[in-house]
Design an enzyme around this catalytic site. Sequence first.
Site, PDB file in Angstrom:
ATOM      1  N   HIS A 171     -58.833 -37.459  15.758  1.00  0.00           N
ATOM      2  CA  HIS A 171     -57.889 -38.575  15.680  1.00  0.00           C
ATOM      3  C   HIS A 171     -56.630 -38.351  16.514  1.00  0.00           C
ATOM      4  CE1 HIS A 171     -57.241 -36.139  11.816  1.00  0.00           C
ATOM      5  NE2 HIS A 171     -56.372 -35.696  12.689  1.00  0.00           N
ATOM      6  N   TYR A 258     -51.848 -23.989  23.568  1.00  0.00           N
ATOM      7  CA  TYR A 258     -52.911 -24.097  24.572  1.00  0.00           C
ATOM      8  C   TYR A 258     -52.409 -23.751  25.963  1.00  0.00           C
ATOM      9  CZ  TYR A 258     -54.762 -27.106  20.851  1.00  0.00           C
ATOM     10  OH  TYR A 258     -55.178 -27.602  19.651  1.00  0.00           O
TER      11      TYR A 258
END
Length: 488
Positions: A171, A258
């Site tokens: 989502h 990340y």
Amino acid sequence: MSFKIAIIGAGSVGFTKKLFTDILCVPEFKDIEFALTDLSEHNLQMIKAILDKIVESNKLPTRVTATTNRREAIAGARYIISCVRVGGLEAYADDIRIPLKYGIDQCVGDTICAGGILYGQRNIPVILDFCKDIRELAEPGAKFLNYANPMAMNTWAAIEYGKVDTVGLCHGVQHGAEQIAEVLGAKSQSELDYICSGINHQTWFIDLKLNGRKIGKDELVAAFEAHPVFSQQEKLRIDVLKRFGVYSTESNGHLSEYLPWYRKRPDEITKWIDMSDWIHGETGGYLRHSTETRNWFETEFPQFLASAEKPIDPAKRSNEHASHILEALETGRVYRGHFNVKNNGVITNLPSDAIIESPGFVDRFGINMVSGITIPEACAATCMASINVQRMSVHAAISGDIDLLKLAVLHDPLVGAVSTPEEVWQMVDEMVVAQARWLPQYADAVPAAKERLANSKVKTKEWAGAARRNVRSIEELRAEKAALKQAV
């Protein structure tokens, strides 16, 4: 319509309830069967009690079964949904705790980075077991909907090695779009049109239109910097937007782990995060949140059960993809969303074997991806770094090759920015030994890893992280909720 949906990991109580009520918002789906399965009989019975109450209160013919026998749940199912967390919070705590000893500060640790890679090693053997059961027992042509992280690795393994029709669902795109609509002053979400493309948790809004008018970088930067809340909560995302020219779908905390630039120096981490909620970058934030949520649910179960008596309201159907995909496949009503599938040329400048997240349309003919998308070069470069780590991680999980696992961790952007090769080698040994019960493919590697740890001279530190908070007690959570309610 009458068909069967199996939910694996149904003990994820809140999420299972959301999926259940979303699916029952589709009028044609009232007469289907939900087969719940989980390792925890306790959690399984709690969620079944809640779903039974929903069925009873809404006078539905829907059938709900629950079993710890996964194969029994999957037998005859047309759709299988996975929301499992292999190793539970016990293993997850090691995903955060052990890398901290080597200077690696993660907010979530469930996608890549040291924690996400080890999470994948635990999940992939189990995912392949699911796929075997689906091939043998499910309805022919059954579809596997994976909600479990690490999304790309799990979906990669299911498609490439499990040989099952699989789509990964998340989502993040929807949440990013909600933010953009708000900062641009849209009256409703329908005024915003967008294309997101990339890989899961590193998807990029490469085309944005508000009421048909194209929104450029400068306008979007100004809108975020002027917002009283997001300007503080999304500092890192805004910085990436300024430099890359496009907004990332993923939260400030997720995105921070990340990349190799924002969490590598402990004294600078707090410059880029916000402590108003875990998702904005708190050290181990999602672990704390998950622990508190579990404790809260256990204590407040009677209230959750009572709330299940409310009528299902289709107007409150969530934007989670699962119910909309099932509706499109079964009724032919077209649904547009962003899905995790094997690339195969969908994104021109990412590898064909990678699991990408990109726009697609669903109808009776299946999930049909929009192909020929090219993402900005900087976005592709960032995605490529993660894809290379994901590929090695999947291959390591399949083969049980601990040396390949170490190379995957070594090539992770944040790990590489913080740790030396010697530290990475020892950290992986330590994590594999600590989590050996969930890593059957590394059983033969564990004795040698223990011996190396016993003779290691690599120094570690006991460190809670740059921005750690303690898990709140039930009493503290109850007091905070009461204070918020009084303030409103």
